[in-house]
Each structure stands twice: as C-alpha cells, then as structure tokens.
Design a protein around this motif. Structure first.
Motif, short mmCIF file in Angstrom:
data_model
loop_
_atom_site.label_atom_id
_atom_site.label_comp_id
_atom_site.label_asym_id
_atom_site.label_seq_id
_atom_site.Cartn_x
_atom_site.Cartn_y
_atom_site.Cartn_z
N GLU A 11 11.52 -44.44 -12.80
CA GLU A 11 10.19 -44.68 -13.36
C GLU A 11 10.26 -45.84 -14.34
O GLU A 11 11.15 -45.91 -15.18
CB GLU A 11 9.68 -43.42 -14.05
CG GLU A 11 8.24 -43.52 -14.46
CD GLU A 11 7.63 -42.19 -14.88
OE1 GLU A 11 6.42 -42.18 -15.14
OE2 GLU A 11 8.35 -41.18 -14.97
N TYR A 12 9.29 -46.75 -14.22
CA TYR A 12 9.26 -47.97 -15.02
C TYR A 12 7.89 -48.15 -15.68
O TYR A 12 6.90 -47.58 -15.23
CB TYR A 12 9.50 -49.21 -14.15
CG TYR A 12 10.85 -49.27 -13.50
CD1 TYR A 12 11.90 -49.95 -14.10
CD2 TYR A 12 11.08 -48.65 -12.28
CE1 TYR A 12 13.15 -50.02 -13.51
CE2 TYR A 12 12.32 -48.71 -11.68
CZ TYR A 12 13.35 -49.39 -12.29
OH TYR A 12 14.58 -49.45 -11.69
N VAL A 13 7.88 -48.99 -16.71
CA VAL A 13 6.63 -49.43 -17.32
C VAL A 13 6.64 -50.95 -17.40
O VAL A 13 7.69 -51.58 -17.44
CB VAL A 13 6.41 -48.84 -18.74
CG1 VAL A 13 6.22 -47.34 -18.67
CG2 VAL A 13 7.55 -49.20 -19.68
N LEU A 14 5.44 -51.52 -17.40
CA LEU A 14 5.25 -52.97 -17.54
C LEU A 14 4.06 -53.16 -18.45
O LEU A 14 3.01 -52.56 -18.23
CB LEU A 14 4.96 -53.60 -16.17
CG LEU A 14 4.67 -55.09 -16.21
CD1 LEU A 14 5.97 -55.87 -16.29
CD2 LEU A 14 3.87 -55.51 -15.01
N GLY A 15 4.23 -53.99 -19.47
CA GLY A 15 3.15 -54.22 -20.42
C GLY A 15 2.76 -55.66 -20.55
O GLY A 15 3.61 -56.55 -20.58
N LEU A 16 1.45 -55.89 -20.64
CA LEU A 16 0.89 -57.21 -20.88
C LEU A 16 0.17 -57.15 -22.23
O LEU A 16 -0.83 -56.44 -22.37
CB LEU A 16 -0.10 -57.59 -19.79
CG LEU A 16 0.48 -57.69 -18.38
CD1 LEU A 16 -0.64 -57.87 -17.36
CD2 LEU A 16 1.49 -58.82 -18.29
N MET A 17 0.71 -57.86 -23.23
CA MET A 17 0.02 -57.96 -24.52
C MET A 17 -0.75 -59.27 -24.54
O MET A 17 -0.19 -60.33 -24.26
CB MET A 17 0.99 -57.90 -25.69
CG MET A 17 0.27 -57.99 -27.03
SD MET A 17 1.37 -57.82 -28.45
CE MET A 17 1.52 -56.03 -28.53
N LEU A 18 -2.03 -59.15 -24.88
CA LEU A 18 -2.91 -60.32 -24.90
C LEU A 18 -3.41 -60.58 -26.31
O LEU A 18 -3.52 -59.65 -27.12
CB LEU A 18 -4.10 -60.09 -23.97
CG LEU A 18 -3.68 -60.00 -22.50
CD1 LEU A 18 -3.90 -58.61 -21.99
CD2 LEU A 18 -4.41 -61.01 -21.69
N SER A 19 -3.72 -61.83 -26.57
CA SER A 19 -4.33 -62.21 -27.85
C SER A 19 -5.74 -61.62 -27.92
O SER A 19 -6.35 -61.34 -26.88
CB SER A 19 -4.38 -63.73 -27.97
OG SER A 19 -5.16 -64.29 -26.92
N PRO A 20 -6.26 -61.44 -29.13
CA PRO A 20 -7.63 -60.89 -29.25
C PRO A 20 -8.69 -61.67 -28.49
O PRO A 20 -9.66 -61.08 -28.01
CB PRO A 20 -7.88 -60.91 -30.76
CG PRO A 20 -6.51 -60.73 -31.35
CD PRO A 20 -5.62 -61.55 -30.44
#
Length: 142
Positions: A11-20
């Motif tokens: 099981e894996y996770v992938l995250g995309l953090m974006l600017s406001p």
C-alpha cells in the motif's frame, strides 16, 4: 515481469502539495524504483504497518520534504488498485509549500505548474492535478 510486481507491491500514498493560489506544486525527482528514475512525481511512499493512508502521507511528507503537516491538511481524492498494490492520492493546498527541503536522495522542489509541460513529469501527475483542480473551489478576487 515478476520484478515489476515486486517493485509495486503493498500500500502506497502519493501527495501533491499546492500553493494557496494553485500555481505551484511540490514534486520530487525519483531515483528509484528504476522504472520511475529521472521522473518528477508527487511525494509519497509505503504505508507502514498500523498506519492509515493519511497518517502515512503526513509522515512521508515530513520525512522527504521536512514540512510538518496535519492529517486534516491532506484530502484523499483518487485511488489506484493494481495486482498486489493500492495507491491513495492526496492533495494539500498549504502555505508551507515553499518551505520544502530535500531530505533524501530524491530532490524535492517547487515547480510552476504552467512550466511543467516539457519536463520529465510522470504523465499521471497531469491527470491528478486536473482532478485536484476540479475539486478545489475557485475564489474570485473582487
């Protein structure tokens, strides 16, 4: 074919953090597994025993980008299931996007979204970003 199955098992996770303002995204340059080496991808990794996917996302982002986030900062928006693996995708719109630092052998940086085409970005990242755009309300300036 057997080696590829081992590369993506669990099981894996992938995250995309974006600017406001949604114009920038945090990505990392993969150096492993071999099938992803040299490609820009979201931050993520394995879900460890006893963790929920969102707990793994918080941990992975801090380990790889040295930014502490909370479970409530991450929103699950897509899941991909394949033979022997499950990937949960998250996004976060966060003011700390520009505080990321490389903490592993895979460099982490902030990228202008409009300049991503032509870069070595995993094709799935474009679709994931489009999915995020459809979920985040657009606020108009007066």
């Amino acid at each position: 074919m057997e080696a590829q199955k081992k590369e993506f098992s669990g099981e894996y996770v992938l995250g995309l953090m974006l600017s406001p303002d949604m114009t920038k995204v945090v990505l990392l340059m993969k150096d492993r597994p071999a099938s992803l080496a040299g490609m820009l991808n979201g931050v993520g990794g394995h879900v460890e025993a006893g963790e929920t996917p969102v707990q793994a996302m918080v941990r992975e982002f801090e380990e790889e980008a040295e930014v502490h986030t909370l479970e409530g900062d991450w929103h699950a928006f897509a899941t991909k299931v394949g033979p022997g693996f499950r990937l949960t995708c998250f996004f976060s719109v966060h003011e700390a996007y520009n505080k990321v630092r490389t903490m592993t052998s895979e460099p982490v940086a902030v990228y202008e979204r409009e300049l991503l085409h032509g870069q070595p970005v995993l094709p799935e990242i474009f679709e994931l970003l489009a999915m995020v755009d459809r979920q985040v309300p657009i606020t108009a300036s007066a």
